[in-house]
Motif scaffolding. Structure first.
Motif, short mmCIF file in Angstrom:
data_model
loop_
_atom_site.label_atom_id
_atom_site.label_comp_id
_atom_site.label_asym_id
_atom_site.label_seq_id
_atom_site.Cartn_x
_atom_site.Cartn_y
_atom_site.Cartn_z
N ILE A 67 174.18 8.89 -10.49
CA ILE A 67 174.72 9.40 -11.75
C ILE A 67 176.23 9.58 -11.64
O ILE A 67 176.99 9.25 -12.56
N PHE A 68 176.69 10.08 -10.51
CA PHE A 68 178.13 10.27 -10.30
C PHE A 68 178.86 8.93 -10.35
O PHE A 68 179.95 8.82 -10.92
N LYS A 69 178.24 7.90 -9.80
CA LYS A 69 178.87 6.58 -9.73
C LYS A 69 178.87 5.87 -11.09
O LYS A 69 179.86 5.25 -11.49
N THR A 70 177.74 5.95 -11.81
CA THR A 70 177.58 5.15 -13.04
C THR A 70 178.00 5.90 -14.31
O THR A 70 178.25 5.29 -15.34
N LYS A 71 178.00 7.25 -14.26
CA LYS A 71 178.47 8.09 -15.37
C LYS A 71 177.80 7.75 -16.72
O LYS A 71 178.49 7.42 -17.70
N PRO A 72 176.49 7.85 -16.80
CA PRO A 72 175.83 7.62 -18.09
C PRO A 72 176.16 8.71 -19.09
O PRO A 72 176.40 9.87 -18.72
N ASP A 73 176.18 8.37 -20.37
CA ASP A 73 176.34 9.35 -21.43
C ASP A 73 175.04 10.10 -21.68
O ASP A 73 175.03 11.30 -21.96
N VAL A 74 173.94 9.35 -21.62
CA VAL A 74 172.60 9.91 -21.88
C VAL A 74 171.63 9.38 -20.84
O VAL A 74 171.66 8.19 -20.51
N VAL A 75 170.78 10.27 -20.32
CA VAL A 75 169.70 9.86 -19.44
C VAL A 75 168.38 10.11 -20.15
O VAL A 75 168.16 11.19 -20.71
N VAL A 76 167.50 9.13 -20.14
CA VAL A 76 166.16 9.25 -20.71
C VAL A 76 165.17 9.46 -19.56
O VAL A 76 165.10 8.63 -18.65
N ASP A 77 164.44 10.57 -19.61
CA ASP A 77 163.53 10.92 -18.52
C ASP A 77 162.08 10.78 -18.97
O ASP A 77 161.59 11.56 -19.80
N PHE A 78 161.40 9.79 -18.42
CA PHE A 78 159.97 9.59 -18.64
C PHE A 78 159.25 9.62 -17.30
O PHE A 78 158.38 8.79 -17.04
N SER A 79 159.59 10.59 -16.45
CA SER A 79 158.98 10.66 -15.12
C SER A 79 157.75 11.55 -15.15
O SER A 79 156.68 11.13 -15.58
N SER A 80 157.86 12.77 -14.70
CA SER A 80 156.75 13.73 -14.74
C SER A 80 157.35 15.11 -14.93
O SER A 80 158.55 15.33 -14.71
N ALA A 81 156.53 16.07 -15.33
CA ALA A 81 157.05 17.41 -15.61
C ALA A 81 157.73 18.01 -14.38
O ALA A 81 158.82 18.57 -14.47
N SER A 82 157.09 17.89 -13.21
CA SER A 82 157.66 18.48 -11.99
C SER A 82 158.97 17.79 -11.62
O SER A 82 159.95 18.45 -11.23
N ALA A 83 159.02 16.45 -11.75
CA ALA A 83 160.26 15.72 -11.44
C ALA A 83 161.36 16.06 -12.44
O ALA A 83 162.53 16.26 -12.07
N THR A 84 160.99 16.15 -13.70
CA THR A 84 161.98 16.46 -14.74
C THR A 84 162.62 17.82 -14.51
O THR A 84 163.82 17.99 -14.70
N MET A 85 161.82 18.80 -14.09
CA MET A 85 162.36 20.14 -13.85
C MET A 85 163.35 20.15 -12.68
O MET A 85 164.21 21.01 -12.61
N LYS A 86 163.23 19.18 -11.79
CA LYS A 86 164.23 19.03 -10.72
C LYS A 86 165.46 18.28 -11.22
O LYS A 86 166.59 18.55 -10.78
N ASN A 87 165.23 17.32 -12.13
CA ASN A 87 166.33 16.48 -12.61
C ASN A 87 167.28 17.21 -13.56
O ASN A 87 168.51 17.02 -13.51
#
Length: 274
Positions: A67-87
């Motif tokens: 994320i630091f390298k690519t600098k997205p404006d928006v990230v779309v998270d379709f992983s899992s609830a536990s992973a999302t809470m870490k992200n």
């Protein structure tokens, strides 16, 4: 051009990535899979069955550096609830806006997501109910509850057999919308049962039964393809770009304003006829 990162390249994430690649105003700059996935290191385009994109799929344990390298404006998270809470804390601290399409969060976790958006002043769309059609069902259910407060309401939701959360996030949100509609009409503490079915490869179906003494109304929505989720995600990305704060799909689709206009019209008609 909106720079987008994708977290989660499962059944839905694939459709989301494919449609972003086709969008004129978006480009994917990062794609992230779960640790240990065979997708790691693959070219995203090759994985999707299109031409090469020069975007290598990275593991989530590399997320912060990617994320630091690519600098997205928006990230779309379709992983899992536990992973999302870490992200989310990581992305929020990095001032990245987020569209959350995962489900299975507790009320406390949703509150934490809200607080992170306020603390770091990034934009978050929480959208477990990301399809456009099911959000219209929510609006219609809210209106029905406002008008038919003496009827009984029941929700039936159906998903594929391996879906982890039950009832679905969408069913719980439907229940909330019905409760809000009932409260507007002065009705409180009415039980709204939710029947969850997990079978086969059902993508997603939600049905609201509104049953009176002498008649019945049924409002339903069924997804035939995960393309429906993808179209909602594209709309949410466009909406949250350059925004801050916490939002849901009813904000993205302007449904609250539509509902308020409806209620104001009803109140006005009642005043005229009284």
């Amino acid at each position: 051009m909106i720079k987008v990162g994708i977290i989660g390249l499962g059944k839905t994430g694939i459709y989301v990535a494919q449609n972003i690649l086709k969008s004129d105003n978006m480009q994917i700059v990062a794609a992230i899979c779960s640790p240990g996935s065979i997708k790691k290191g693959m070219d995203l385009g090759k994985f999707l069955g299109t031409s090469e994109t020069n975007i290598k799929i990275a593991s989530s344990d590399e997320m912060e550096s990617i994320i630091f390298k690519t600098k997205p404006d928006v990230v779309v998270d379709f992983s899992s609830a536990s992973a999302t809470m870490k992200n989310i804390p990581i992305l929020s601290r990095m001032k990245v806006n987020i569209v959350i399409g995962t489900t299975g969060f507790t009320k406390e976790e949703i509150k934490k997501i809200q607080n992170l958006s306020y603390e770091f002043k990034n934009g978050i769309v929480y959208a477990p109910n990301i399809t456009l059609g099911v959000n219209v069902v929510m609006l219609l259910s809210n209106i029905a509850a406002t008008v038919l407060n003496n009827y009984d309401f029941e929700i039936v939701e159906m998903h594929y057999k391996n879906k982890k959360d039950s009832p679905s996030g969408t069913a719980l949100k439907l229940s909330d919308e019905i409760e809000h509609g009932l409260e507007v009409s002065g009705t409180y503490d009415k039980t709204i049962p939710i029947n969850a079915i997990r079978a086969g490869g059902i993508i997603g179906k939600h049905k609201v039964l509104i049953i009176g003494e002498y008649d019945q109304i049924e409002i339903s929505h069924e997804s035939f393809s995960r393309q429906a989720f993808s179209l909602g995600a594209i709309k949410a990305i466009n909406y949250i770009y350059n925004k801050s704060g916490y939002y849901e799909m009813n904000n993205v689709l302007n449904l609250k304003e539509i509902l308020h206009e409806y209620i104001d019209t009803i109140d006005g008609n009642l005043a005229i006829n009284s």
